[in-house]
Design a protein around this motif. Structure first.
Motif, PDB file in Angstrom:
ATOM      1  N   GLY B  17       6.906   3.595  -3.105  1.00 21.21           N
ATOM      2  CA  GLY B  17       6.995   2.307  -2.416  1.00 21.21           C
ATOM      3  C   GLY B  17       5.704   1.560  -2.683  1.00 21.21           C
ATOM      4  O   GLY B  17       5.321   1.361  -3.824  1.00 21.21           O
ATOM      5  N   GLY B  18       4.996   1.194  -1.657  1.00 21.60           N
ATOM      6  CA  GLY B  18       3.757   0.447  -1.848  1.00 21.60           C
ATOM      7  C   GLY B  18       2.536   1.337  -1.982  1.00 21.60           C
ATOM      8  O   GLY B  18       1.450   0.860  -2.294  1.00 21.60           O
ATOM      9  N   LEU B  19       2.743   2.629  -1.738  1.00 21.39           N
ATOM     10  CA  LEU B  19       1.592   3.522  -1.688  1.00 21.39           C
ATOM     11  C   LEU B  19       1.308   4.084  -3.074  1.00 21.39           C
ATOM     12  O   LEU B  19       2.188   4.618  -3.732  1.00 21.39           O
ATOM     13  CB  LEU B  19       1.917   4.665  -0.726  1.00 21.39           C
ATOM     14  N   THR B  20       0.068   3.965  -3.519  1.00 23.48           N
ATOM     15  CA  THR B  20      -0.299   4.556  -4.806  1.00 23.48           C
ATOM     16  C   THR B  20      -0.943   5.909  -4.535  1.00 23.48           C
ATOM     17  O   THR B  20      -2.066   5.983  -4.057  1.00 23.48           O
ATOM     18  CB  THR B  20      -1.271   3.647  -5.568  1.00 23.48           C
ATOM     19  N   ALA B  21      -0.208   6.968  -4.839  1.00 21.71           N
ATOM     20  CA  ALA B  21      -0.711   8.302  -4.521  1.00 21.71           C
ATOM     21  C   ALA B  21      -1.647   8.799  -5.610  1.00 21.71           C
ATOM     22  O   ALA B  21      -2.617   9.485  -5.334  1.00 21.71           O
ATOM     23  CB  ALA B  21       0.451   9.274  -4.338  1.00 21.71           C
TER      24      ALA B  21
ATOM     25  N   GLY C 137       6.119   3.155   8.959  1.00 21.54           N
ATOM     26  CA  GLY C 137       6.056   3.751   7.631  1.00 21.54           C
ATOM     27  C   GLY C 137       5.346   2.884   6.612  1.00 21.54           C
ATOM     28  O   GLY C 137       4.906   3.374   5.581  1.00 21.54           O
ATOM     29  N   THR C 138       5.238   1.581   6.903  1.00 28.44           N
ATOM     30  CA  THR C 138       4.625   0.693   5.915  1.00 28.44           C
ATOM     31  C   THR C 138       3.126   0.526   6.148  1.00 28.44           C
ATOM     32  O   THR C 138       2.467  -0.181   5.398  1.00 28.44           O
ATOM     33  CB  THR C 138       5.277  -0.699   5.959  1.00 28.44           C
ATOM     34  N   LEU C 139       2.599   1.147   7.198  1.00 24.54           N
ATOM     35  CA  LEU C 139       1.169   1.014   7.459  1.00 24.54           C
ATOM     36  C   LEU C 139       0.372   1.858   6.481  1.00 24.54           C
ATOM     37  O   LEU C 139       0.874   2.828   5.931  1.00 24.54           O
ATOM     38  CB  LEU C 139       0.852   1.493   8.883  1.00 24.54           C
TER      39      LEU C 139
END
Lengths: 440, 289, 242, 311
Positions: B17-21, C137-139
């Protein structure tokens, strides 16, 4: 048996009274409507026939039953020895598994001698044939559910494929049972692969529901494909099995005549009995053999942990497919046997309740346990016959038994697992450690 | 052969999603070396492993495995089960994934599934008892015994894997991975939760694997003190990005690494060190509580 | 020092199935203290936190909170007694908004305080106010951690259990969160039991500390005492510092 | 065109019934992760309780409009209440003792409970089908076509209006409960993380029980609608309706309330159109095949959330 009402608090009279009061109210609501007011069709509509006594009696039974449970099972302080002392329980378990080495062969000898025992009559043999059919189906499904951990709620579909394959092949081509039997198995396995291929990527519960749907689809198709399957009328006049070409009939060339015996209708029954015994034993033999081969270990590994399997280079899709197909094949064999024994088949024999029954045999017996399947088949099918008198009530009793046994022993009667290979000493694995295919 | 590039990771990026792991990570692991991938919890180490072993498909990047035969494998393009089979990359898991209801020996047999499958004539020969399955199985048991011996688990061979103590389970998982015949062994926090004795046994096993076998080891570890002892080469991750890459000596003295580990900012490092020294000195006289 | 500690754990053993996670743990937290528990990954720190909350329940030993034995109580009842936890891994309800997460946290509190408590949470963590309608979940990780702490605070606890509030967070955020904890302790007199892996900050913040190794408490003392001990420095600081 | 519109109306009506049952599956699956196999039979029980209540009130087509509406509301409440008791009891007896046990055990008890309920009703109420004279009659003609084949009318009956309006109303009410009330929040919390919910002081067992109760109440509404719409019921209607409603729940994305309703609609429409244009015999095949297709190509359903595999 866990109860949310903590035992200690329920022993206090006020709490107990409140609990029983709630039970009384609820059971009155349940029985008062459904039992207390029976709807009867009369000309021009419906009328209600009150049956208050039955309803009240049932509610009273529920309250008294709960009171008894409170005073006995639930009131024992935590840590008190269980009703069945641990030692006894362990011994029973040991007896069930440890003596498996003796118990299994003893059972086999008994099974081989059964037709010739003095008390054996036609009824007992017919019942035994039925039990053995379910043993075989249970063993077949055990490969899928017990070993590979794939929840299949539509197993009866393969049973049906086997039965119809045999019936149609035998009727249209006049092929013998011995030729049709492997074909029925192969066709069932083929259907197992066709159905399995798309659905085996699904998680446990989804797999269950899709297999259920497939089971229903096959049944509906059998029901409506009139020119091919005979629809709801089914197929009758399916050739009876012969003793390797020698028919079981009166007169010249028949079984009795050939072997110089007096004709008896029992000959065929005894033959059928040995036939299903042999088929069941074949299922068992192959399963036991497969368990010691890489494929069998892969099935069990899949049940334990699919991700670990993939990390070790196992192609889990093909592992699942082989389990599905192997289980289906045995279902197909059993179906062919069913068709030849009955001489008549119709979609009615292949309803969901059949799948549920076979699954119940596997789970109640203890998943993955071969001997458990035998015990559960004898108990369920035999128990079913015991309640034959109570025609109306036996399904109800059957359902209640299913619930109670599951609550009593969620892992089934025989939960221990026998290792497939050992270095020095064969040690049974406790059921608590064995995974049940938790969804992946 | 030691020192050749075994695994090459280039510009690996993994987004959820928006998270770059994992963020544009490049490093090389060499044959015959222990490469450690370290960083604070949540730095993205396990995600890197999951990309290497095919459980995740990386958003961007290339992961190449070089065999000494000259064959190369692009891991990001292979289905997960083919990575151990063809590219010879084996892994263990942070939360041990043994087949708990199967015995120790059975676990090691499952690891040899592919060669045994061939030997059993894809089951058909095995069922009928023809072909060379018996010999193959004997060999497989021998290999299992070899690794059981090395992992110090010989006495537990017939016990259920789920019954073993934690440290034994860790070593069994490594032994199981070795039974697949890997060229690269990826270990996800093998020392987590071990007591000092178990850690010692683990280190011995790892050093043996590196010395005796011509394989590379890639190690995720949270605890730097474990890593320093056995690694040849360390890659440090923080917030999914590489913040340092070098020998243990270099890493030990890298202020960025110290900062990441202490959870303080770079410029604070000296201050913090100083403070600790002082408290220690002050408390030193009183002895310990 | 109060005669009776707010929380007293004695000889607790906890099992996950067959694996023993706690091996006879005894410790206590007194009213108004910040107590920290440090130790390596997998030492059993989080298990102790969860055992206090009855999930899983201790197999042996006793846990006494505010004079009452809570060892065998179900989790939700324990939470109604004034204990709140911000657990390991934050466990934000990812499909609920920030506001809803806070409302869940307030389940056990008197609804009359709700507005004031929300105000306090937003003053403590202004970032959450901006994101009040955003899904959990988007935090970002730091915001989630703030939310987890804020959610626990919404229960108006007397004892706050914090499990690794610094995990995976940038140093600045860690500082902010630790600042907030200190403030709550000093101004509201909130008792805090803090589990940390990053020993340095935790020991600096806490009045007292315990060290856990392999399911056992091996050392205890004031924060400064522990910070000075050779073993602690070796295990937690020197790996990175020297 | 007219034929199509007529089928559309019929499909939506059927879909409403499936949707209402599907909500019970989806909520229970969402919160405890089990297929409540007995849910279809709760629907059947609701249908029977409605029948009993209607017969007891002596409701017929000749009853005045006002009285009919009043009586139906009473019947509805009564059926919801009794079905809730059934739902609660089933959960308490057959599922709660097995919580935390391995996954297959509750499925087996659920199948057992389904058998128990079917046979209990069969014994108590008899095996024969129960007919009910129509209570709500008449309707409106909304389209009309006359051609050389004769006249074709598109009609929407009062019954269909009743079903669609009631379903919409219930959907709104239940969505509000889930979205706005503490109970709804507790349910969603338990669904996402039961352990954390307990850590927030939520009584998880009670929340789960209430979920079963809500599902049962909606199933009872569907039961009443089914009874009024089709006019015949028997003890076996729960199985097929249950399987289809579960299909609907999975299709819509399990755990999603609007998904369950949407799934119900899709299944209802597929079934109706398949019967209308292809063959009525294979309508169930169409519905089940749809399920298989969706699961294979869109495992999370139409409105569900994709799951990331945890390694």
């Amino acid at each position: 048996m866990a109860s949310a009402a903590s035992p200690a608090s329920a022993r206090r009279p006020a709490k107990l009274a409140a609990d029983l009061g709630v039970t009384a109210l609820l059971s009155l609501a349940i029985f008062g409507t459904m039992v207390g007011l029976r709807t009867e069709t009369i000309p021009g509509g419906l009328e209600l026939q009150p049956q208050w006594t039955s309803a009240l009696a049932l509610a009273a039974v529920a309250v008294v039953g709960r009171l008894v449970l409170h005073l006995t099972v639930w009131s024992r302080p935590e840590g008190a020895p269980p009703l069945l002392p641990m030692g006894v329980r362990a011994r029973v378990e040991q007896a069930a598994t440890g003596t498996g080495k003796v118990f299994g062969p003893a059972l086999l000898v008994f099974a081989l001698l059964l037709p010739f025992l003095p008390f054996t009559d036609r009824y007992i043999l017919d019942l035994s044939i039925l039990v053995l059919t379910y043993v075989m189906l249970g063993w077949g499904l055990n490969i899928v559910v017990g070993l590979a951990g794939l929840l299949d709620l539509g197993y009866v579909a393969f049973y049906a494929v086997g039965a119809y394959s045999y019936a149609l092949l035998a009727m249209h081509f006049g092929w013998s049972f011995w030729l049709c039997l492997p074909l029925a198995g192969i066709l069932a396995a083929f259907w197992g692969i066709i159905l399995g291929f798309p659905v085996l990527r699904l998680r446990g519960d989804y797999l269950a529901i899709v297999t259920l749907a497939f089971g229903e689809i096959i049944r509906i198709v059998l029901l409506n494909w009139y020119w091919f399957t005979g629809g709801p009328d089914g197929i009758s006049g399916i050739p009876r099995p012969s003793f390797f070409g020698i028919p079981f009939d009166r007169g010249e060339g028949g079984f009795a005549d050939t072997f110089g015996l007096d004709f008896s209708s029992m000959h065929r029954i005894i033959f059928l009995y040995f036939l299903i015994l042999a088929l069941a034993l074949l299922t068992n033999f192959v399963t036991m053999r497969l368990r010691r081969l890489p494929i069998g270990r892969a099935w069990e590994a899949l049940r334990e942990d699919e991700i670990a399997c993939r990390s070790l280079g196992l192609n889990t899709t093909s592992v699942k497919l082989t389990a599905f197909a192997t289980g289906a094949m045995f279902g197909g064999f059993a179906g062919a046997f069913f068709a030849t024994r009955q001489g008549f088949i119709s979609p009615e024999s292949f309803t969901f309740i059949e799948s549920a029954l076979i699954l119940a045999i596997v789970v109640l017996g203890g998943m993955g346990s071969q001997i458990g399947v035998v015990i559960a088949s004898v108990a369920l099918i035999g128990g079913f016959e015991v309640f034959r008198e109570a025609e109306d009530f036996r399904m109800l009793i059957f359902g209640v038994a299913m619930v109670l046994i599951m609550i009593w022993r969620p892992r089934g009667l025989i939960a221990t697992r026998e290792p497939s290979i050992f270095l020095r000493e064969k040690k049974s694995v406790s059921g608590a450690l064995v995974a049940q295919g938790e969804g992946h | 052969m030691a020192g050749d590039a075994l695994l090459e990771v280039e510009h690996l990026t993994m987004r959820f999603g928006g998270l770059t792991a994992v963020d544009d990570l490049s490093f090389v692991a060499r044959r015959g070396e222990i490469t450690a991938l370290i960083g604070p919890n949540g730095a993205g180490k396990t995600t890197v492993f999951n990309c290497l072993t095919g459980f995740y498909k990386p958003t961007v990047g290339r992961i190449t495995m070089h065999h000494e035969t000259g064959d190369t494998f692009l891991l990001e393009r292979m289905p997960d089960f083919q990575i151990p089979r063809e590219a010879k990359v084996a892994r263990t898991f942070q939360n041990i994934r043994l087949f708990g209801g199967m015995t120790v020996l059975e676990n090691l047999m499952v690891a040899q599934h592919n060669p045994l499958m061939r030997a059993s004539g894809f089951t058909f020969g095995g069922v009928l008892g023809i072909g060379g399955y018996r010999a193959a199985e004997r060999e497989a048991v021998e290999l299992a015994e070899y690794w059981l011996d090395k992992a110090g688990l010989m006495a537990r061979a017939d016990d259920a894997a789920g019954d073993l103590p934690y440290g034994d389970q860790r070593r069994l998982e490594i032994a199981r991975a070795m039974c697949t015949g890997p060229k690269l062994l990826c270990l996800d926090e093998p020392a987590a939760g071990l007591n000092p004795r178990e850690s010692e046994e683990l280190n011995r096993l790892l050093l043996f694997i590196r010395k005796e076998r011509d394989v590379g080891i890639l190690l995720i570890e949270h605890d730097m003190s474990v890593v320093m002892g056995i690694s040849d080469h360390i890659v440090v991750l923080d917030y999914g990005a590489k913040i340092a890459d070098g020998t243990p000596e270099q890493i030990r003295n890298d202020p960025k690494v110290i900062a990441a580990y202490l959870g303080v900012e770079d410029e604070e490092v000296e201050e913090v060190e100083h403070e600790i020294e002082e408290t220690a000195a002050a408390a030193g006289g009183e002895g310990t509580a | 020092m109060n005669a009776q500690p707010l929380l007293a754990v004695s000889d607790v053993e906890t099992f996950y199935g067959r694996i023993q996670a706690l091996r006879g743990v005894s410790m206590e937290v007194r009213q108004g203290e910040i107590v920290t528990l440090i130790g390596a990954n997998g030492a059993g720190k989080s298990t102790l936190m969860m055992t206090i909350c009855g999930s899983p329940q201790a197999r042996t030993g006793r846990i006494v909170y505010d004079g009452q034995d809570i060892t065998a109580l179900p989790t939700h009842q324990i939470m109604h007694m004034g204990i709140a936890q911000s657990p390991e891994g934050r466990r934000i309800f990812g499909r609920m908004t920030v506001m809803e997460n806070l409302m869940i946290g307030a389940s056990v509190a008197d609804p009359g305080h709700f507005d004031a408590d929300i105000e306090r949470a937003f003053t403590l963590f202004p970032r959450l106010k901006d994101r009040r309608e955003q899904r959990g979940g988007t935090l970002s990780g730091g915001e989630q951690q703030m939310l987890a702490i804020a959610r626990a605070l919404m229960a108006r606890p007397r004892l706050l259990l914090l499990d690794e509030p610094s995990l995976g967070l940038a140093p600045l955020v860690v500082k902010q969160i630790f600042g907030a904890i200190r403030e709550l302790n000093q101004t509201d007199g909130l008792t805090v039991f803090l589990v940390e892996q990053n020993a340095y900050h935790a020991l600096k913040l806490a009045h007292r500390g315990y060290v856990m190794v392999n399911g056992k408490i091996t050392m205890s003392g004031t924060g400064t005492e522990l910070l000075a001990r050779e073993e602690i420095r070796a295990a937690y600081l020197e790996g990175g510092a020297h | 065109m007219e034929y199509f519109v007529q089928q559309l109306i019929n499909g939506i009506t059927l879909g409403s019934i499936y949707g209402l049952i599907a909500i019970g599956y989806t909520m229970v699956y969402g919160i405890v992760g089990m297929i409540n196999f007995a849910h279809g039979d709760i629907f059947m029980v609701g249908s029977f309780v409605s029948l009993i209540a209607i017969t007891a009130l002596g409701l017929t087509a000749s009853t005045g409009l006002g009285l009919t509406i009043l009586a139906l509301i009473l019947v509805l409440i009564f059926a919801m209440l009794i079905a809730s008791v059934y739902g609660w009891t089933v959960e308490r007896i057959a599922y709660r003792p097995l919580r935390g046990s391995f996954r297959l055990a509750p499925l087996i008890t659920a199948i057992g409970m389904s058998i128990v309920l079917q046979n209990f009703v069969q014994i108590a109420q008899g095996a024969r089908v129960k007919p009910l004279q129509p209570i709500i009659q008449d309707g409106y003609t909304i389209m009309r076509r006359v051609d050389d084949q004769g006249e074709f009318l598109v009609q929407i009956s009062n019954m269909q209006i009743f079903i669609i309006v009631l379903t919409t109303l219930l959907m709104v009410v239940f969505s509000l409960i889930i979205a706005r009330t503490p109970l709804g929040r507790a349910q969603r919390a338990c669904e996402q993380d039961r352990k954390m919910a307990a850590l927030s002081g939520i009584n998880v067992d009670r929340t789960i029980s209430l979920t079963f109760v809500m599902g049962a109440a909606l199933a009872a509404v569907a039961g009443l609608m089914f009874l009024l719409y089709y006019g015949v019921i028997d003890f076996f209607i729960g199985f097929v309706a249950g399987v289809k409603a579960f299909t609907a729940a999975v299709l819509g994305g399990i755990g999603s309330l609007p998904g369950a309703m949407l799934g119900g609609m899709v299944i209802g429409l597929i079934e109706t159109f398949w019967s209308a244009y292809f063959s009525i015999e294979y309508k169930d095949v169409a519905a089940f095949a749809m399920l298989a297709l969706v699961l294979i190509f869109l495992p999370q359903g139409l409105l569900g959330k994709p799951e990331v595999e945890k390694v």
